[in-house]
Design an enzyme around this catalytic site. Structure first.
Site, PDB file in Angstrom:
ATOM      1  N   HIS A   1       0.010  -5.437  -0.102  1.00 33.84           N
ATOM      2  CA  HIS A   1      -0.390  -6.511   0.111  1.00 33.84           C
ATOM      3  C   HIS A   1       0.474  -7.194   1.422  1.00 33.84           C
ATOM      4  CE1 HIS A   1       2.261  -8.744  -2.768  1.00 33.84           C
ATOM      5  NE2 HIS A   1       2.354  -9.764  -1.716  1.00 33.84           N
TER       6      HIS A   1
ATOM      7  N   ASP B   1       1.089  -1.731  -6.107  1.00 35.75           N
ATOM      8  CA  ASP B   1       1.073  -2.513  -4.788  1.00 35.75           C
ATOM      9  C   ASP B   1       2.362  -2.099  -3.824  1.00 35.75           C
ATOM     10  OD1 ASP B   1       0.781  -4.493  -3.070  1.00 35.75           O
ATOM     11  OD2 ASP B   1       0.870  -6.308  -4.308  1.00 35.75           O
TER      12      ASP B   1
ATOM     13  N   SER C   1       7.864 -10.458  -2.092  1.00 38.20           N
ATOM     14  CA  SER C   1       7.047  -9.356  -2.389  1.00 38.20           C
ATOM     15  C   SER C   1       7.662  -8.256  -1.322  1.00 38.20           C
ATOM     16  CB  SER C   1       5.682  -9.444  -1.755  1.00 38.20           C
ATOM     17  OG  SER C   1       4.904 -10.006  -2.766  1.00 38.20           O
TER      18      SER C   1
END
Ligand code: ARG
Ligand code: ASP
Length: 722
Positions: free
Chosen positions: A86, A222, A653
Site C-alpha cells: 500500500h 502487504d 507502514s
C-alpha cells in the site's frame, strides 16, 4: 474512605507505569541512555550502538523514509528496498494499463533494465541526529505570544542550519519535540532515483482489502520492492539512465527462523503523529464529538461512492484509491472510539491528572508554576469544542467535494493575476493545468454531484447554523431542504465539472474561463461557505488552539518534572523512531483469545472464488496444495502474518520488524482493531502491531513470482540454528 480512594488511584498508577513497559516511540540516539537495559531484559542480543552509531554503519543506515509517508529498508548490497504494497501502490498504479495491469497481475523486473523509474518518488536516509534545544530556544521567553515565539525559533533554526556541518549533497531539518520543549536536528541524504522492482498482485498484496483492514487475524502479503539508484560516485543524483544501483552503508540480514511467542522484536521507522499527553478533556472530546462526527460524515461519502463503484467498472478504477483512503481513517476512528471507551481512557487520564495535581499542590514552587494548568486546559478545550467541530465539518465536507477543489484551482489563477498581473497568471497556469488534469483522471461529475448533495445536507442539518454561510442556509430553505435539487442547480450553473470543456478552455482562453467561473452560482456558494468559516471559526479556533499549544507545552514539561520516575518519549512527528516489544497474542473480549501467528491455511479459509476482496490466485492455490514452500515453510506450514506489542502508528507502514539480533523477520503494515487508540492511549493488553512474515514475502517472490534472482541478492541467516 477518601484515603482508600487515593490509595486505589496510586495503585492504579503503579500498575499503569509497570505494565506499560512496551509503550513508546524512542529517538534512536537516546536508546543507549534510556532503553538499552530494558531492551536487553526483554531479550535483545545486540547493543544500542549496533542500532544507532554515527561513526560506523549501524542498523539506522538501512532504514529510509519512503516518499515521506511510509518507511522502507535496504535489504541487499545493491540498494534493494522493501516496503508495503500500500506504500508502493501509487507507483504500481501509475505504470498500470489495461494490457499491463500490474495492480491485478503483479509486476517483476527480470533484470536492472526492466526496473521502472518513478518521477517524484524519493527515499531519505538519516545521517545524524543532534539535540539542538539550547540553540533553537535561545531568546525565547515565557512572556512571548505563540507567533513571537515561533518567529524567534524560526530565526534560530535558520541560523543553526546555515552552520551545520554536512556534505554539499546532504540536507538538514530541525523539528520540535515534547510540544516544543526540545528541538532536534536531522542531517539527511535523499535519493531521488527510486525504481520499481516488483509487487505481488493485489489479491496477495491487499488480500482482504477493506473488510480485513485494521483487523487481526490477517492474511495479507502487504509488500512491494524498489531499488535505489545513485550516481557513479554512489551519491544522490537526479534520474538518469546511467545511474547505478546504490551501494548502502548497511543492509539488513534476513532471518529464515521467524519468531515465537515472547520473542523480542523491534520496529524501526518514521511514525507520523500521536497525541499521548493530552488532557482528559481532549480525549473526551475525541470520543464524544470529533471521531463520531467525522465517522458520520464519511458514512455518507462512502455510501455514495460505493453505490457507484458497484455498478460501474470505470468508476471503480477511478475511485478505488480515494475510497480506500476515506475508508482507512473512517474505520480507524471507529476502532479508536471503541478502544478508548473499553479501556476507560478518560477515567485513566483523570486518575493520572489527580495524582499530578496532588503532587503539584504539595510543592510550593510547582504550585505557583503549574497549579492552575489542568483547570486552564480543561476550560480551553471546552472553549475550543464548537470551533473544532465546525473545522471538522469544513475539512470533511468541503474538501471532499471536488467541484470546490476545481473552483479553488481556478480561483488561484485569478489571485495570481491580481497579485502579479499577466506574469503571475502565466506562471501559475501550467501548475493548475497539471493539477486539474490529475484530478479529472479520477473524477466523475455524477459521483461528485451526489457527494455534494449528501455532504451538504449533513453540513447544513448536522451543525449549528451560526457557523454556516447565510447564503447556503437560505438556498437550502428555498429548495425545501431537497439537497438533490440544490445540487442540480449548482452543477448546472457551471461547466467546471466537465473535464473536456474545462481543459479545452484552459488551453484556448484561460482568462475567459476564470471570468465565467466567477459568475457561477457554484463559485459564489463556495466563496460564501469559505468566508463564513473565515469570519466565524478560523480566527477563534486559532486563538484558542494557540493558547492550548502553550498550555500543553507547559503541561508536558510539568509532567516530566512531576513524574520523575517515569520515562517519557516524544509524540510521533514523522521523525525516525524505534519501538520494541514482545511477540504476543491478545484477548479482546470475554472468551476470545487471538493467536499471534497466521498461516497460508487461513488464506485458503477466507478464499471466495472471484470475489473482489478474497479471491486467491490460482498459482498460490497450487503451491498450497503441493505444500511447495521450499526453505520458507515452517513444519510443513507457510507462516503469513504475526503480531507483537510494538507501539506503532501511521507512517510505520513498511517499517522493518527486527529480531533480537537485528535481523529482518517481518514488515509492519497495520494495527489490530481493538488497539487503534494507541495514538492517544497505548494499552499493552490490546495494542498490537501487525506484520507480514518475511518468509512469506520471500516465498511469494521466489516460488510464486519466479523472481528468485532477487532472493540471491539478499543475505539469509538462521540465528536460531546457531
Ligand atoms: N490500515 C493501514 C494503515 O493505516 C492501511 C492498510 C492499507 N490496506 C487497505 N486495505 N486499505 O495505513
Ligand atoms: N497502516 C499504517 C500505515 O500505513 C500503520 C498503522 O497505522 O499502524 O502507516
Amino acid at each position: 474512605m477518601k484515603y482508600l480512594k487515593q490509595l486505589f488511584v496510586a495503585f492504579c498508577l503503579l500498575i499503569i507505569s509497570v505494565a506499560r513497559a512496551d509503550e513508546g516511540m524512542w529517538l534512536p540516539l537516546l536508546l543507549e541512555k534510556l532503553n538499552e537495559q530494558h531492551m536487553k531484559s526483554l531479550g535483545m542480543k545486540i547493543s544500542a550502538k549496533d542500532i544507532y552509531n554515527i561513526n560506523s554503519g549501524s542498523l539506522k543506515d538501512a532504514i529510509v523514509s519512503f516518499g515521506g509517508f511510509c518507511t522502507g529498508e535496504v535489504i541487499s548490497s545493491k540498494g534493494l528496498v522493501l516496503t508495503n504494497h500500500h506504500c508502493g501502490f501509487d507507483a504500481v498504479q501509475n505504470h498500470s494499463t489495461l494490457e499491463h495491469n500490474y495492480i491485478k497481475d503483479g509486476f517483476w523486473a527480470k533484470n536492472y533494465s526492466e526496473e521502472i523509474p518513478n518521477q517524484g518518488l524519493f527515499v531519505t536516509f538519516i545521517v545524524r541526529i543532534e539535540d539542538v534545544s539550547k540553540q533553537a530556544l535561545q531568546g525565547v521567553t515565557a512572556a512571548m505570544s505563540e507567533t513571537e515565539r515561533q518567529s524567534t525559533i524560526d530565526k534560530n533554526i535558520a541560523e543553526l542550519r546555515k552552520n551545520v556541518k554536512k556534505e554539499s549533497y546532504q540536507d538538514s531539518f530541525v523539528r520540535g519535540f515534547f510540544e516544543g520543549n526540545q528541538y532536534y536536528l536531522f542531517v539527511t541524504e535523499t535519493y531521488r532515483d527510486v525504481r520499481l522492482v516488483g509487487a505481488p498482485p493485489s489479491a496477495i498484496g491487499n488480500f482482504g482489502k477493506d473488510t480485513d483492514n485494521w483487523i487481526w487475524p490477517r492474511h495479507t502479503g502487504d509488500f512491494s520492492m524498489f531499488r535505489i539508484y545513485a550516481g557513479k560516485d554512489n551519491k544522490p543524483a537526479a534520474y538518469s539512465a546511467d545511474n547505478v544501483p546504490y551501494v548502502p552503508k548497511k543492509s539488513l540480514s534476513i532471518s529464515l527462523d521467524g519468531v515465537t511467542e515472547g520473542d523480542f522484536t523491534m520496529v524501526f521507522g518514521f511514525p507520523g503523529r500521536t497525541m499521548e499527553y493530552l488532557h482528559s478533556a481532549a480525549v473526551d472530546q475525541t470520543v464524544r464529538v470529533s471521531d463520531p462526527t467525522k465517522i458520520a460524515i464519511r458514512d455518507k461519502a462512502l455510501a455514495v461512492i460505493d453505490g457507484f463503484m458497484r455498478k460501474d467498472e470505470q468508476i471503480k478504477i477511478q475511485y478505488a484509491s480515494k475510497y480506500a483512503g476515506i475508508s482507512n481513517s473512517w474505520k480507524k476512528w471507529q476502532g479508536e472510539v471503541l478502544g478508548l471507551t473499553k479501556t476507560n481512557a478518560v477515567a485513566k487520564k483523570q486518575a493520572y491528572e489527580a495524582e499530578f495535581q496532588k503532587r503539584v499542590n504539595a510543592n510550593p514552587q510547582w504550585k505557583t508554576k503549574y497549579g492552575s494548568l489542568l483547570s486552564d486546559l480543561a476550560a480551553a478545550y471546552k472553549e475550543l469544542e464548537p470551533y473544532s467541530l465546525a473545522r471538522d465539518y469544513i475539512n470533511e465536507v468541503v474538501s471532499r467535494i471536488e467541484l470546490f477543489t476545481i473552483i479553488a484551482q481556478i480561483n488561484s489563477l485569478n489571485n495570481a493575476m491580481e497579485k502579479n498581473g499577466e506574469k503571475g497568471f502565466n506562471e501559475s497556469l501550467p501548475r493548475v493545468k497539471e493539477r486539474l488534469e490529475d484530478l479529472y483522471k479520477e473524477y466523475n461529475p455524477e459521483v461528485d454531484k451526489k457527494l455534494f448533495a449528501a455532504l451538504i445536507e449533513i453540513f447544513v442539518t448536522g451543525q449549528n447554523n451560526y457557523f454556516i454561510s447565510a447564503e447556503l442556509v437560505k438556498a437550502a430553505k428555498d429548495h425545501n431542504m431537497d439537497f438533490g435539487k440544490l445540487a442540480d442547480e449548482i452543477y448546472n450553473s457551471t461547466d467546471l465539472d466537465d473535464a473536456t470543456k474545462t481543459m479545452e478552455m484552459l488551453d484556448q482562453n484561460p482568462k475567459q474561463l476564470v471570468e465565467t467561473a466567477k459568475q457561477s452560482k457554484a463559485s459564489s456558494l463556495y466563496a460564501d461557505i469559505i468566508n463564513a468559516y473565515v469570519d466565524k471559526v478560523q480566527g477563534e479556533y486559532t486563538d484558542v488552539q494557540n493558547r492550548i499549544n502553550q498550555l500543553q507545552r507547559t503541561y508536558m514539561q510539568a509532567q516530566m518534572d512531576v513524574f520523575k520516575e517515569k520515562k517519557f518519549y516524544p509524540d510521533a512527528n514523522s521523525t525516525m523512531r524505534v519501538t520494541y516489544g514482545k511477540v504476543k497474542g491478545y484477548e479482546p473480549r470475554d472468551a476470545v483469545k487471538y493467536e499471534y501467528y497466521t498461516y497460508l491455511d487461513g488464506v485458503m479459509e477466507k478464499y471466495v472464488p472471484g470475489d473482489y476482496e478474497f479471491d486467491v490466485p490460482e498459482k498460490l492455490r497450487e503451491l498450497y496444495k503441493s505444500k511447495d514452500y521450499g526453505q520458507y515453510g515452517n513444519n510443513g506450514k507457510m507462516p503469513v502474518c504475526f503480531i507483537a506489542m510494538n507501539h506503532t502508528t501511521g507512517g510505520n507502514s513498511g517499517s522493518p520488524a527486527l529480531d533480537a539480533y537485528g535481523n529482518l523477520v517481518g514488515l509492519n503494515f497495520d494495527r489490530a482493531w481493538e488497539g487503534t487508540m494507541s495514538d492517544i492511549n497505548y494499552d499493552p493488553s490490546i495494542c498490537r502491531n501487525i506484520m507480514v512474515d518475511v518468509r512469506y514475502v520471500l516465498f511469494i517472490i521466489d516460488k510464486y513470482a519466479g523472481a528468485g534472482h532477487l532472493v540471491q541478492e539478499m543475505k539469509l541467516v538462521h540465528p536460531k540454528k546457531k
